[in-house]
Motif scaffolding. Structure first.
Motif, short mmCIF file in Angstrom:
data_model
loop_
_atom_site.label_atom_id
_atom_site.label_comp_id
_atom_site.label_asym_id
_atom_site.label_seq_id
_atom_site.Cartn_x
_atom_site.Cartn_y
_atom_site.Cartn_z
N VAL A 135 28.05 19.05 15.15
CA VAL A 135 26.69 19.22 15.67
C VAL A 135 25.72 19.56 14.56
CG1 VAL A 135 25.24 20.64 17.17
CG2 VAL A 135 27.48 19.87 17.97
N ARG A 139 22.90 16.51 13.69
CA ARG A 139 21.56 16.69 14.27
C ARG A 139 20.53 17.10 13.22
NH1 ARG A 139 21.30 22.22 17.91
NH2 ARG A 139 21.77 23.71 16.27
N TYR A 278 24.43 10.47 16.74
CA TYR A 278 23.26 11.36 16.56
C TYR A 278 22.86 11.98 17.90
CZ TYR A 278 18.41 12.68 15.52
OH TYR A 278 17.23 13.37 15.39
N THR A 279 22.73 11.18 18.94
CA THR A 279 22.32 11.71 20.24
C THR A 279 23.41 12.59 20.83
OG1 THR A 279 21.11 9.64 20.56
CG2 THR A 279 21.38 11.05 22.49
N ALA A 281 25.21 14.71 19.35
CA ALA A 281 25.11 16.08 18.80
C ALA A 281 24.16 16.92 19.66
CB ALA A 281 24.61 16.01 17.36
N PHE A 282 23.08 16.33 20.11
CA PHE A 282 22.13 17.07 20.97
C PHE A 282 22.72 17.26 22.37
CE2 PHE A 282 19.57 15.25 17.64
CZ PHE A 282 18.68 16.26 17.33
N GLN A 332 17.24 13.18 26.45
CA GLN A 332 18.03 12.57 25.37
C GLN A 332 18.24 11.08 25.62
OE1 GLN A 332 18.67 14.00 22.54
NE2 GLN A 332 17.62 15.80 23.35
#
Length: 400
Positions: A135, A139, A278-279, A281-282, A332
Protein backbone atom coordinates in the motif's frame (compact mmCIF):
# COMPACT_ATOMS: atom_id res chain seq x y z
CA UNK A 1 -76.78 40.79 23.46
CA UNK A 2 -73.16 40.67 24.61
CA UNK A 3 -70.22 42.08 22.54
CA UNK A 4 -68.81 38.52 21.88
CA UNK A 5 -67.63 38.07 18.27
CA UNK A 6 -68.40 34.70 16.75
CA UNK A 7 -65.86 33.57 14.13
CA UNK A 8 -67.31 32.16 10.93
CA UNK A 9 -64.00 30.39 9.97
CA UNK A 10 -63.26 26.84 10.97
CA UNK A 11 -60.12 26.06 12.94
CA UNK A 12 -58.58 23.99 10.08
CA UNK A 13 -59.10 26.65 7.44
CA UNK A 14 -55.74 28.23 6.47
CA UNK A 15 -55.53 32.03 6.39
CA UNK A 16 -55.44 33.59 2.96
CA UNK A 17 -52.01 34.83 1.91
CA UNK A 18 -51.16 37.09 -1.01
CA UNK A 19 -49.72 35.12 -3.93
CA UNK A 20 -46.31 36.80 -3.86
CA UNK A 21 -46.08 36.31 -0.10
CA UNK A 22 -46.61 32.57 -0.45
CA UNK A 23 -43.19 30.95 0.14
CA UNK A 24 -43.92 28.07 -2.25
CA UNK A 25 -45.00 30.35 -5.09
CA UNK A 26 -42.13 32.75 -4.51
CA UNK A 27 -39.64 29.85 -4.43
CA UNK A 28 -41.06 28.44 -7.67
CA UNK A 29 -40.74 31.82 -9.40
CA UNK A 30 -37.11 32.18 -8.30
CA UNK A 31 -36.24 28.67 -9.46
CA UNK A 32 -37.94 29.21 -12.82
CA UNK A 33 -36.08 32.48 -13.30
CA UNK A 34 -32.77 30.79 -12.45
CA UNK A 35 -33.49 27.96 -14.91
CA UNK A 36 -34.33 30.44 -17.69
CA UNK A 37 -31.11 32.35 -16.95
CA UNK A 38 -29.00 29.18 -17.17
CA UNK A 39 -30.63 28.17 -20.47
CA UNK A 40 -30.07 31.69 -21.84
CA UNK A 41 -26.43 31.57 -20.70
CA UNK A 42 -25.80 28.18 -22.37
CA UNK A 43 -27.54 29.32 -25.56
CA UNK A 44 -25.38 32.42 -25.75
CA UNK A 45 -22.21 30.45 -25.12
CA UNK A 46 -23.05 27.96 -27.88
CA UNK A 47 -24.17 30.72 -30.24
CA UNK A 48 -21.02 32.78 -29.68
CA UNK A 49 -18.85 29.71 -30.18
CA UNK A 50 -20.63 28.97 -33.49
CA UNK A 51 -20.21 32.58 -34.68
CA UNK A 52 -16.52 32.65 -33.75
CA UNK A 53 -15.89 29.30 -35.46
CA UNK A 54 -17.65 30.58 -38.60
CA UNK A 55 -15.51 33.76 -38.58
CA UNK A 56 -12.37 31.65 -38.23
CA UNK A 57 -13.44 29.48 -41.16
CA UNK A 58 -13.71 26.34 -39.01
CA UNK A 59 -16.54 23.98 -39.91
CA UNK A 60 -19.03 23.07 -37.20
CA UNK A 61 -21.57 20.29 -36.83
CA UNK A 62 -21.27 16.53 -36.66
CA UNK A 63 -21.01 15.73 -40.39
CA UNK A 64 -17.33 14.89 -39.89
CA UNK A 65 -18.40 11.64 -38.18
CA UNK A 66 -19.26 10.23 -41.63
CA UNK A 67 -15.90 11.10 -43.19
CA UNK A 68 -13.10 8.54 -43.59
CA UNK A 69 -10.52 8.78 -40.80
CA UNK A 70 -7.54 7.67 -42.90
CA UNK A 71 -5.41 6.36 -40.05
CA UNK A 72 -4.97 2.91 -38.57
CA UNK A 73 -5.42 1.59 -35.03
CA UNK A 74 -3.40 -1.26 -33.54
CA UNK A 75 -6.07 -2.52 -31.11
CA UNK A 76 -9.75 -3.14 -31.74
CA UNK A 77 -10.76 -6.61 -30.51
CA UNK A 78 -14.50 -6.44 -31.14
CA UNK A 79 -15.15 -3.71 -33.75
CA UNK A 80 -13.84 -4.13 -37.27
CA UNK A 81 -11.71 -1.14 -38.16
CA UNK A 82 -9.62 -0.17 -41.19
CA UNK A 83 -8.10 3.08 -42.43
CA UNK A 84 -11.20 3.68 -44.55
CA UNK A 85 -13.47 3.59 -41.49
CA UNK A 86 -15.20 6.81 -40.46
CA UNK A 87 -14.53 9.09 -37.52
CA UNK A 88 -17.77 7.75 -36.05
CA UNK A 89 -16.18 4.29 -35.99
CA UNK A 90 -13.09 5.82 -34.38
CA UNK A 91 -15.32 7.06 -31.56
CA UNK A 92 -16.81 3.60 -30.98
CA UNK A 93 -13.41 1.91 -31.09
CA UNK A 94 -12.04 4.41 -28.56
CA UNK A 95 -15.06 3.89 -26.30
CA UNK A 96 -14.70 0.11 -26.62
CA UNK A 97 -11.03 0.20 -25.64
CA UNK A 98 -11.77 2.50 -22.70
CA UNK A 99 -14.54 0.22 -21.45
CA UNK A 100 -12.38 -2.91 -21.73
CA UNK A 101 -9.65 -1.24 -19.71
CA UNK A 102 -12.06 0.17 -17.11
CA UNK A 103 -14.04 -3.05 -16.58
CA UNK A 104 -10.99 -5.30 -16.29
CA UNK A 105 -9.22 -2.72 -14.13
CA UNK A 106 -12.14 -2.43 -11.71
CA UNK A 107 -12.50 -6.22 -11.51
CA UNK A 108 -8.88 -6.95 -10.67
CA UNK A 109 -8.40 -3.86 -8.49
CA UNK A 110 -11.34 -4.98 -6.36
CA UNK A 111 -9.97 -8.50 -5.92
CA UNK A 112 -6.42 -7.33 -5.14
CA UNK A 113 -7.70 -4.52 -2.91
CA UNK A 114 -9.87 -6.82 -0.78
CA UNK A 115 -7.09 -9.39 -0.40
CA UNK A 116 -4.51 -6.77 0.58
CA UNK A 117 -6.98 -4.99 2.88
CA UNK A 118 -7.70 -8.20 4.79
CA UNK A 119 -4.00 -9.09 4.80
CA UNK A 120 -3.23 -5.71 6.43
CA UNK A 121 -5.13 -6.95 9.51
CA UNK A 122 -3.59 -10.41 9.50
CA UNK A 123 -2.06 -11.68 12.74
CA UNK A 124 0.78 -13.09 10.61
CA UNK A 125 3.52 -10.44 10.91
CA UNK A 126 5.09 -11.16 7.50
CA UNK A 127 1.81 -11.05 5.58
CA UNK A 128 0.70 -7.87 7.36
CA UNK A 129 4.02 -6.13 6.59
CA UNK A 130 4.00 -7.21 2.94
CA UNK A 131 0.50 -5.77 2.58
CA UNK A 132 1.56 -2.60 4.42
CA UNK A 133 4.51 -1.94 2.11
CA UNK A 134 2.42 -2.77 -0.97
CA UNK A 135 0.00 0.00 0.00
CA UNK A 136 2.66 2.51 1.01
CA UNK A 137 4.77 2.03 -2.11
CA UNK A 138 2.09 1.91 -4.79
CA UNK A 139 -0.17 4.69 -3.57
CA UNK A 140 2.73 7.12 -3.14
CA UNK A 141 4.20 6.74 -6.64
CA UNK A 142 2.41 8.78 -9.34
CA UNK A 143 0.23 6.64 -11.59
CA UNK A 144 1.76 8.00 -14.79
CA UNK A 145 5.21 6.99 -13.56
CA UNK A 146 3.95 3.47 -12.76
CA UNK A 147 2.54 3.20 -16.28
CA UNK A 148 5.94 4.14 -17.70
CA UNK A 149 7.67 1.64 -15.39
CA UNK A 150 5.51 -1.24 -16.62
CA UNK A 151 5.66 -0.14 -20.26
CA UNK A 152 9.28 0.97 -20.62
CA UNK A 153 10.95 -0.77 -17.69
CA UNK A 154 9.31 -4.19 -17.83
CA UNK A 155 7.47 -5.00 -21.06
CA UNK A 156 9.90 -3.21 -23.41
CA UNK A 157 12.79 -5.26 -22.00
CA UNK A 158 11.21 -8.60 -22.92
CA UNK A 159 12.81 -10.66 -25.72
CA UNK A 160 12.00 -9.90 -29.34
CA UNK A 161 9.44 -11.75 -31.44
CA UNK A 162 11.86 -14.49 -32.51
CA UNK A 163 12.77 -15.30 -28.91
CA UNK A 164 9.30 -15.28 -27.39
CA UNK A 165 8.77 -16.70 -23.91
CA UNK A 166 6.53 -19.77 -24.11
CA UNK A 167 3.84 -19.56 -21.40
CA UNK A 168 2.16 -22.84 -22.31
CA UNK A 169 -1.59 -22.68 -22.70
CA UNK A 170 -1.51 -18.91 -21.92
CA UNK A 171 0.37 -18.17 -25.15
CA UNK A 172 3.70 -16.54 -26.01
CA UNK A 173 5.07 -13.33 -24.55
CA UNK A 174 7.56 -10.93 -26.13
CA UNK A 175 8.22 -7.20 -26.49
CA UNK A 176 5.34 -6.93 -28.97
CA UNK A 177 2.85 -8.16 -26.35
CA UNK A 178 1.10 -11.38 -25.44
CA UNK A 179 0.03 -13.77 -28.21
CA UNK A 180 -2.90 -15.53 -26.54
CA UNK A 181 -5.13 -18.36 -27.85
CA UNK A 182 -7.83 -16.95 -30.10
CA UNK A 183 -11.36 -18.38 -29.70
CA UNK A 184 -12.97 -19.56 -32.94
CA UNK A 185 -16.75 -19.73 -32.84
CA UNK A 186 -18.80 -22.09 -35.01
CA UNK A 187 -22.56 -22.42 -35.47
CA UNK A 188 -24.35 -23.03 -32.18
CA UNK A 189 -21.79 -21.15 -30.08
CA UNK A 190 -24.40 -18.58 -29.08
CA UNK A 191 -26.11 -21.27 -26.96
CA UNK A 192 -23.10 -21.23 -24.64
CA UNK A 193 -23.53 -17.52 -24.08
CA UNK A 194 -27.25 -17.90 -23.38
CA UNK A 195 -26.52 -20.77 -20.99
CA UNK A 196 -24.06 -18.53 -19.17
CA UNK A 197 -26.70 -15.81 -18.79
CA UNK A 198 -29.22 -18.43 -17.66
CA UNK A 199 -26.74 -19.62 -15.01
CA UNK A 200 -26.41 -16.07 -13.67
CA UNK A 201 -30.19 -15.56 -13.63
CA UNK A 202 -30.91 -18.86 -11.86
CA UNK A 203 -28.15 -18.13 -9.34
CA UNK A 204 -29.75 -14.76 -8.60
CA UNK A 205 -33.15 -16.35 -7.97
CA UNK A 206 -31.65 -19.07 -5.80
CA UNK A 207 -29.75 -16.42 -3.85
CA UNK A 208 -32.97 -14.53 -3.08
CA UNK A 209 -34.67 -17.75 -2.04
CA UNK A 210 -31.72 -18.77 0.14
CA UNK A 211 -31.70 -15.36 1.82
CA UNK A 212 -35.41 -15.57 2.68
CA UNK A 213 -34.92 -19.12 3.90
CA UNK A 214 -32.05 -18.12 6.14
CA UNK A 215 -34.05 -15.20 7.57
CA UNK A 216 -36.97 -17.52 8.31
CA UNK A 217 -35.20 -20.63 9.59
CA UNK A 218 -31.58 -19.59 10.19
CA UNK A 219 -30.39 -22.40 7.90
CA UNK A 220 -27.71 -21.57 5.37
CA UNK A 221 -27.68 -22.72 1.77
CA UNK A 222 -24.40 -23.29 -0.15
CA UNK A 223 -25.20 -20.51 -2.61
CA UNK A 224 -21.57 -19.89 -3.64
CA UNK A 225 -20.88 -23.47 -4.74
CA UNK A 226 -24.36 -23.79 -6.26
CA UNK A 227 -23.91 -20.57 -8.24
CA UNK A 228 -20.43 -21.55 -9.33
CA UNK A 229 -21.75 -24.89 -10.54
CA UNK A 230 -24.60 -23.26 -12.45
CA UNK A 231 -22.54 -20.48 -14.04
CA UNK A 232 -19.80 -22.88 -15.14
CA UNK A 233 -21.81 -26.05 -15.53
CA UNK A 234 -24.62 -24.80 -17.77
CA UNK A 235 -22.27 -23.33 -20.44
CA UNK A 236 -20.22 -26.54 -20.31
CA UNK A 237 -23.38 -28.59 -20.79
CA UNK A 238 -24.43 -26.36 -23.72
CA UNK A 239 -20.92 -26.71 -25.18
CA UNK A 240 -21.15 -30.52 -25.12
CA UNK A 241 -24.76 -30.73 -26.35
CA UNK A 242 -24.11 -28.40 -29.32
CA UNK A 243 -21.14 -30.45 -30.54
CA UNK A 244 -18.32 -28.36 -29.05
CA UNK A 245 -18.68 -25.34 -31.39
CA UNK A 246 -15.82 -23.33 -29.80
CA UNK A 247 -12.18 -24.08 -30.49
CA UNK A 248 -8.96 -22.16 -29.91
CA UNK A 249 -6.32 -21.10 -32.39
CA UNK A 250 -3.00 -21.28 -30.53
CA UNK A 251 -0.03 -19.14 -31.60
CA UNK A 252 2.91 -21.05 -33.02
CA UNK A 253 6.52 -19.94 -33.24
CA UNK A 254 7.65 -18.71 -36.67
CA UNK A 255 10.79 -17.26 -38.25
CA UNK A 256 9.54 -13.71 -37.73
CA UNK A 257 7.70 -14.25 -34.47
CA UNK A 258 4.54 -16.03 -33.32
CA UNK A 259 1.90 -16.74 -35.93
CA UNK A 260 -1.80 -17.05 -35.24
CA UNK A 261 -3.57 -16.45 -31.96
CA UNK A 262 -4.73 -13.11 -30.63
CA UNK A 263 -2.24 -10.33 -29.95
CA UNK A 264 -2.69 -8.27 -26.78
CA UNK A 265 -0.54 -5.18 -27.24
CA UNK A 266 1.95 -4.17 -24.50
CA UNK A 267 0.29 -0.76 -24.08
CA UNK A 268 -2.88 -2.48 -22.87
CA UNK A 269 -0.99 -4.83 -20.53
CA UNK A 270 1.01 -1.96 -18.98
CA UNK A 271 -2.10 0.16 -18.41
CA UNK A 272 -4.12 -2.74 -17.06
CA UNK A 273 -1.47 -3.73 -14.51
CA UNK A 274 -0.70 -0.15 -13.47
CA UNK A 275 -4.34 0.91 -13.07
CA UNK A 276 -5.30 -2.28 -11.21
CA UNK A 277 -2.40 -2.32 -8.75
CA UNK A 278 -2.45 1.46 -8.14
CA UNK A 279 -6.21 1.58 -7.44
CA UNK A 280 -6.00 -1.62 -5.37
CA UNK A 281 -3.70 0.16 -2.90
CA UNK A 282 -6.45 2.69 -2.14
CA UNK A 283 -9.17 0.03 -2.06
CA UNK A 284 -7.09 -1.97 0.44
CA UNK A 285 -7.10 0.96 2.87
CA UNK A 286 -10.85 1.41 2.38
CA UNK A 287 -11.43 -2.28 3.13
CA UNK A 288 -9.19 -2.14 6.19
CA UNK A 289 -11.03 0.92 7.50
CA UNK A 290 -14.40 -0.75 6.85
CA UNK A 291 -13.43 -3.89 8.79
CA UNK A 292 -12.07 -1.85 11.70
CA UNK A 293 -15.34 0.12 11.81
CA UNK A 294 -17.25 -3.04 12.76
CA UNK A 295 -17.59 -3.44 16.50
CA UNK A 296 -15.12 -5.94 17.91
CA UNK A 297 -17.98 -7.55 19.80
CA UNK A 298 -19.32 -8.87 16.51
CA UNK A 299 -16.16 -10.96 16.02
CA UNK A 300 -16.23 -12.17 19.61
CA UNK A 301 -19.90 -13.13 19.31
CA UNK A 302 -19.15 -15.03 16.09
CA UNK A 303 -16.35 -17.00 17.75
CA UNK A 304 -18.61 -17.67 20.74
CA UNK A 305 -21.15 -19.22 18.35
CA UNK A 306 -18.45 -21.54 17.04
CA UNK A 307 -17.57 -19.82 13.78
CA UNK A 308 -13.96 -20.06 12.65
CA UNK A 309 -12.14 -16.83 11.66
CA UNK A 310 -12.71 -17.36 7.91
CA UNK A 311 -16.49 -17.87 8.01
CA UNK A 312 -16.81 -15.16 10.70
CA UNK A 313 -15.06 -12.69 8.41
CA UNK A 314 -17.10 -13.73 5.36
CA UNK A 315 -20.53 -14.07 7.00
CA UNK A 316 -20.45 -11.49 9.80
CA UNK A 317 -17.71 -8.88 9.45
CA UNK A 318 -17.54 -8.18 5.69
CA UNK A 319 -21.34 -7.77 5.20
CA UNK A 320 -21.38 -5.12 7.94
CA UNK A 321 -18.17 -3.50 6.73
CA UNK A 322 -19.61 -3.11 3.21
CA UNK A 323 -21.84 -0.29 4.47
CA UNK A 324 -18.68 1.68 5.20
CA UNK A 325 -16.69 0.39 2.22
CA UNK A 326 -19.09 0.98 -0.69
CA UNK A 327 -19.31 4.83 -0.78
CA UNK A 328 -15.52 5.45 -0.99
CA UNK A 329 -15.17 2.37 -3.20
CA UNK A 330 -17.44 4.07 -5.75
CA UNK A 331 -15.05 7.02 -5.88
CA UNK A 332 -12.15 4.68 -6.63
CA UNK A 333 -14.07 3.05 -9.50
CA UNK A 334 -14.76 6.50 -10.95
CA UNK A 335 -11.11 7.48 -10.53
CA UNK A 336 -9.93 4.35 -12.31
CA UNK A 337 -12.23 5.00 -15.27
CA UNK A 338 -11.07 8.60 -15.58
CA UNK A 339 -7.41 7.69 -15.02
CA UNK A 340 -7.63 5.41 -18.07
CA UNK A 341 -7.32 8.62 -20.12
CA UNK A 342 -3.60 8.56 -19.21
CA UNK A 343 -3.39 5.93 -21.94
CA UNK A 344 -2.52 8.72 -24.34
CA UNK A 345 0.96 8.84 -22.72
CA UNK A 346 1.92 5.44 -24.18
CA UNK A 347 -0.30 5.57 -27.29
CA UNK A 348 -2.96 3.09 -26.20
CA UNK A 349 -5.95 3.82 -28.49
CA UNK A 350 -8.55 4.77 -25.88
CA UNK A 351 -11.25 7.40 -26.34
CA UNK A 352 -9.05 10.33 -25.33
CA UNK A 353 -6.10 9.27 -27.47
CA UNK A 354 -7.80 8.43 -30.76
CA UNK A 355 -10.92 10.61 -30.70
CA UNK A 356 -10.03 13.65 -28.56
CA UNK A 357 -6.46 13.39 -29.87
CA UNK A 358 -5.90 12.13 -33.40
CA UNK A 359 -9.42 12.78 -34.74
CA UNK A 360 -9.48 16.29 -33.24
CA UNK A 361 -6.10 17.18 -34.74
CA UNK A 362 -7.18 15.99 -38.18
CA UNK A 363 -10.65 17.58 -38.27
CA UNK A 364 -10.06 20.65 -36.11
CA UNK A 365 -13.59 20.38 -34.69
CA UNK A 366 -12.58 20.80 -31.08
CA UNK A 367 -15.96 21.86 -29.70
CA UNK A 368 -17.91 18.86 -31.02
CA UNK A 369 -15.23 16.27 -30.24
CA UNK A 370 -14.46 17.52 -26.75
CA UNK A 371 -18.17 17.83 -25.99
CA UNK A 372 -18.78 14.23 -27.08
CA UNK A 373 -15.77 13.01 -25.10
CA UNK A 374 -16.77 14.86 -21.93
CA UNK A 375 -20.37 13.68 -22.13
CA UNK A 376 -19.18 10.10 -22.63
CA UNK A 377 -17.00 10.15 -19.51
CA UNK A 378 -19.82 11.87 -17.62
CA UNK A 379 -22.28 9.15 -18.70
CA UNK A 380 -19.88 6.38 -17.68
CA UNK A 381 -19.39 7.97 -14.26
CA UNK A 382 -23.12 8.50 -13.70
CA UNK A 383 -23.95 4.91 -14.68
CA UNK A 384 -21.26 3.62 -12.31
CA UNK A 385 -22.56 5.84 -9.51
CA UNK A 386 -26.15 4.73 -10.07
CA UNK A 387 -25.21 1.07 -9.89
CA UNK A 388 -23.10 1.51 -6.77
CA UNK A 389 -25.78 3.63 -5.07
CA UNK A 390 -28.30 0.89 -5.81
CA UNK A 391 -25.95 -1.72 -4.32
CA UNK A 392 -25.27 0.50 -1.32
CA UNK A 393 -29.00 0.85 -0.69
CA UNK A 394 -29.35 -2.95 -0.79
CA UNK A 395 -26.58 -3.34 1.78
CA UNK A 396 -27.91 -0.59 4.05
CA UNK A 397 -29.05 -1.54 7.53
CA UNK A 398 -32.76 -2.40 7.52
CA UNK A 399 -34.53 -1.94 10.82
CA UNK A 400 -37.28 -4.42 11.64
Amino acid sequence: MSGEVVSTHSIDEKPKVALLNNPKVRGGIVQAALLIFIIWLIYNMVNNAAINLAKAGIASGFDFLNRAAGFGLNFSPFIEYTETSTYGTVYWVGLQNTLILAVLGVFFATIIGFLVGVARLSSNWVIAKIAYWYVEILRNIPLLLQIFIWYKGVLATLPGKRDSIDLGFVGQLNAAGLYAPKPVFAAGASWIFWAFLAGIAITWFIGRWAHKRQMATGQQFPIFLTGLGLILGLPLLAYLLTGMPVSFEYPVAGNFGPRGGMQVIPEFIALWIALSTYTAAFIAEIVRAGILAVNKGQSEASYALGLRPGPALRLVIIPQALRVIIPPLTSQYLNLTKNSSLAVAIAYPDLTAVFAGTALNQTGQAVEILLMTMLTYLALSLITSMFMNWYNAKMALVER
